[in-house]
Design a protein around this motif. Structure first.
Motif, PDB file in Angstrom:
ATOM      1  N   ALA A   1       0.788  -1.304   0.081  1.00  0.00           N
ATOM      2  CA  ALA A   1       0.086  -0.029  -0.020  1.00  0.00           C
ATOM      3  C   ALA A   1       0.972   1.248   0.099  1.00  0.00           C
ATOM      4  CB  ALA A   1      -0.982   0.013   1.134  1.00  0.00           C
ATOM      5  N   ASP A   2       2.049   1.158   0.819  1.00  0.00           N
ATOM      6  CA  ASP A   2       2.988   2.388   0.608  1.00  0.00           C
ATOM      7  C   ASP A   2       3.364   2.898  -0.556  1.00  0.00           C
ATOM      8  OD1 ASP A   2       2.565   2.533   3.719  1.00  0.00           O
ATOM      9  OD2 ASP A   2       4.659   1.413   3.857  1.00  0.00           O
ATOM     10  N   LEU A   3       3.505   1.716  -1.317  1.00  0.00           N
ATOM     11  CA  LEU A   3       4.352   2.020  -2.729  1.00  0.00           C
ATOM     12  C   LEU A   3       3.045   2.328  -3.752  1.00  0.00           C
ATOM     13  CD1 LEU A   3       6.608  -1.110  -2.678  1.00  0.00           C
ATOM     14  CD2 LEU A   3       7.265   1.483  -2.720  1.00  0.00           C
ATOM     15  N   GLY A   4       1.847   2.236  -3.536  1.00  0.00           N
ATOM     16  CA  GLY A   4       0.694   2.867  -4.296  1.00  0.00           C
ATOM     17  C   GLY A   4       1.031   1.984  -5.799  1.00  0.00           C
ATOM     18  N   PHE A   5       0.990   0.753  -5.814  1.00  0.00           N
ATOM     19  CA  PHE A   5       1.217   0.332  -7.337  1.00  0.00           C
ATOM     20  C   PHE A   5       0.043   0.579  -8.143  1.00  0.00           C
ATOM     21  CE2 PHE A   5       4.224  -2.485  -5.040  1.00  0.00           C
ATOM     22  CZ  PHE A   5       5.506  -2.355  -5.936  1.00  0.00           C
ATOM     23  N   GLU A   6       0.191   0.633  -9.411  1.00  0.00           N
ATOM     24  CA  GLU A   6      -1.121   0.790 -10.421  1.00  0.00           C
ATOM     25  C   GLU A   6      -0.971  -0.569 -11.183  1.00  0.00           C
ATOM     26  OE1 GLU A   6      -3.206   3.108 -10.659  1.00  0.00           O
ATOM     27  OE2 GLU A   6      -2.259   4.102  -9.090  1.00  0.00           O
ATOM     28  N   PRO A   7      -2.005  -0.729 -11.769  1.00  0.00           N
ATOM     29  CA  PRO A   7      -2.209  -2.159 -12.611  1.00  0.00           C
ATOM     30  C   PRO A   7      -1.237  -1.968 -13.804  1.00  0.00           C
ATOM     31  CG  PRO A   7      -4.400  -1.542 -12.020  1.00  0.00           C
ATOM     32  CD  PRO A   7      -3.384  -0.387 -11.334  1.00  0.00           C
ATOM     33  N   GLY A   8      -0.384  -3.064 -14.179  1.00  0.00           N
ATOM     34  CA  GLY A   8       0.503  -3.082 -15.077  1.00  0.00           C
ATOM     35  C   GLY A   8       1.934  -2.741 -14.620  1.00  0.00           C
ATOM     36  N   GLU A   9       2.101  -2.260 -13.540  1.00  0.00           N
ATOM     37  CA  GLU A   9       3.543  -2.127 -12.952  1.00  0.00           C
ATOM     38  C   GLU A   9       4.094  -3.386 -12.817  1.00  0.00           C
ATOM     39  OE1 GLU A   9       4.934   1.345 -10.375  1.00  0.00           O
ATOM     40  OE2 GLU A   9       2.668   1.417  -9.957  1.00  0.00           O
ATOM     41  N   ARG A  10       5.569  -3.070 -12.947  1.00  0.00           N
ATOM     42  CA  ARG A  10       6.395  -4.385 -12.608  1.00  0.00           C
ATOM     43  C   ARG A  10       7.564  -3.993 -11.762  1.00  0.00           C
ATOM     44  NH1 ARG A  10       5.424  -8.117 -17.177  1.00  0.00           N
ATOM     45  NH2 ARG A  10       3.909  -7.112 -18.435  1.00  0.00           N
ATOM     46  N   PHE A  11       7.811  -5.156 -11.005  1.00  0.00           N
ATOM     47  CA  PHE A  11       9.140  -4.914 -10.397  1.00  0.00           C
ATOM     48  C   PHE A  11       9.996  -6.253 -10.234  1.00  0.00           C
ATOM     49  CE2 PHE A  11       5.606  -5.384  -7.164  1.00  0.00           C
ATOM     50  CZ  PHE A  11       6.220  -6.429  -6.489  1.00  0.00           C
ATOM     51  N   THR A  12      11.073  -6.256  -9.753  1.00  0.00           N
ATOM     52  CA  THR A  12      11.810  -7.496  -9.661  1.00  0.00           C
ATOM     53  C   THR A  12      12.002  -7.748  -8.364  1.00  0.00           C
ATOM     54  OG1 THR A  12      12.888  -6.876 -11.580  1.00  0.00           O
ATOM     55  CG2 THR A  12      14.272  -8.205 -10.316  1.00  0.00           C
ATOM     56  N   TYR A  13      11.959  -9.259  -8.003  1.00  0.00           N
ATOM     57  CA  TYR A  13      12.174  -9.835  -6.746  1.00  0.00           C
ATOM     58  C   TYR A  13      13.548 -10.698  -7.170  1.00  0.00           C
ATOM     59  CZ  TYR A  13      11.846 -13.306  -2.954  1.00  0.00           C
ATOM     60  OH  TYR A  13      12.219 -14.281  -2.062  1.00  0.00           O
ATOM     61  N   ARG A  14      14.456 -10.610  -6.349  1.00  0.00           N
ATOM     62  CA  ARG A  14      15.561 -11.395  -6.737  1.00  0.00           C
ATOM     63  C   ARG A  14      16.193 -12.196  -5.515  1.00  0.00           C
ATOM     64  NH1 ARG A  14      21.671  -9.433  -7.486  1.00  0.00           N
ATOM     65  NH2 ARG A  14      21.090  -7.962  -6.112  1.00  0.00           N
ATOM     66  N   TYR A  15      16.271 -13.412  -5.309  1.00  0.00           N
ATOM     67  CA  TYR A  15      16.719 -14.380  -4.433  1.00  0.00           C
ATOM     68  C   TYR A  15      17.954 -15.013  -4.709  1.00  0.00           C
ATOM     69  CZ  TYR A  15      16.021 -18.325  -0.985  1.00  0.00           C
ATOM     70  OH  TYR A  15      16.333 -19.120  -0.001  1.00  0.00           O
ATOM     71  N   ASP A  16      18.663 -15.458  -3.885  1.00  0.00           N
ATOM     72  CA  ASP A  16      19.922 -16.219  -3.780  1.00  0.00           C
ATOM     73  C   ASP A  16      20.813 -15.596  -4.811  1.00  0.00           C
ATOM     74  OD1 ASP A  16      21.919 -18.092  -3.949  1.00  0.00           O
ATOM     75  OD2 ASP A  16      20.418 -19.783  -4.260  1.00  0.00           O
ATOM     76  N   PHE A  17      21.730 -14.472  -4.285  1.00  0.00           N
ATOM     77  CA  PHE A  17      22.391 -14.003  -5.298  1.00  0.00           C
ATOM     78  C   PHE A  17      23.406 -14.799  -5.758  1.00  0.00           C
ATOM     79  CE2 PHE A  17      21.558  -9.994  -2.220  1.00  0.00           C
ATOM     80  CZ  PHE A  17      20.206 -10.037  -2.695  1.00  0.00           C
TER      81      PHE A  17
END
Length: 171
Positions: free
Chosen positions: A60-76
């Motif tokens: 909610a803090d980030l206020g995403f809009e439909p269609g927005e994308r972001f990256t989650y990265r795990y195990d560098f």
């Protein structure tokens, strides 16, 4: 491709979302992670962390809009990169359980399998009984590992129990 579609409450933190992804992928959460959102980095609180504290920022803090994308990265080391797509924002229905897994496809790579190219090699060895590493891969991943199987019902159970026990936002 391995993918999941899940409804999450907007009050969940990025750290909680990380834990949901861990359950969705059936990983063990013993590697570092980060999110890259609009050029900003968010990660687990750590004295050496360079990014913002993922436990302090909700969707909610980030206020995403439909269609927005972001990256989650795990195990560098293995460098698993997940593209997260915000498909829509809807009001929570009164009796709706969240988080809730809607659908998905294929089993996730086993934890520590070595990244995208190593996972391809793992799948090759697993599918060919004549491959020199076939039995070794079965022994390592388990006889019940089926790369084509995603069990939505059991994953939903795991996500809901983690949510009910408060394990998605805890330390």
């Amino acid at each position: 491709p391995v993918w999941r579609r899940v409804l999450v409450p907007e009050e969940i933190t990025l750290h909680g979302l990380h834990r949901i992804v861990q359950i969705l992928m059936q990983w063990y959460d013993y590697h570092l992670y980060d999110f890259e959102i609009r050029g900003e980095r968010y990660e687990a609180p750590d004295p050496e962390a360079e990014g913002a504290d993922a436990t302090q920022v909700s969707l909610a803090d980030l206020g995403f809009e439909p269609g927005e994308r972001f990256t989650y990265r795990y195990d560098f080391g293995d460098d698993w990169k997940h593209e997260v797509v915000v498909e829509e924002r809807t009001a929570r229905e009164r009796d709706q359980w969240l988080p809730w897994v809607l659908e998905g496809e294929r089993a996730a790579p086993p934890e520590d399998c070595g990244g995208v190219s190593a996972f391809a090699g793992f799948l090759e060895a697993l599918s060919d009984p004549m491959h020199e590493e076939h039995q070794q891969m079965i022994d390592w991943a388990g006889e019940d590992y089926d790369p084509n199987r995603f069990d939505r019902r059991s994953v939903n159970h795991s996500v809901l129990m983690a949510w009910a026990w408060g394990a998605l936002e805890g330390d």
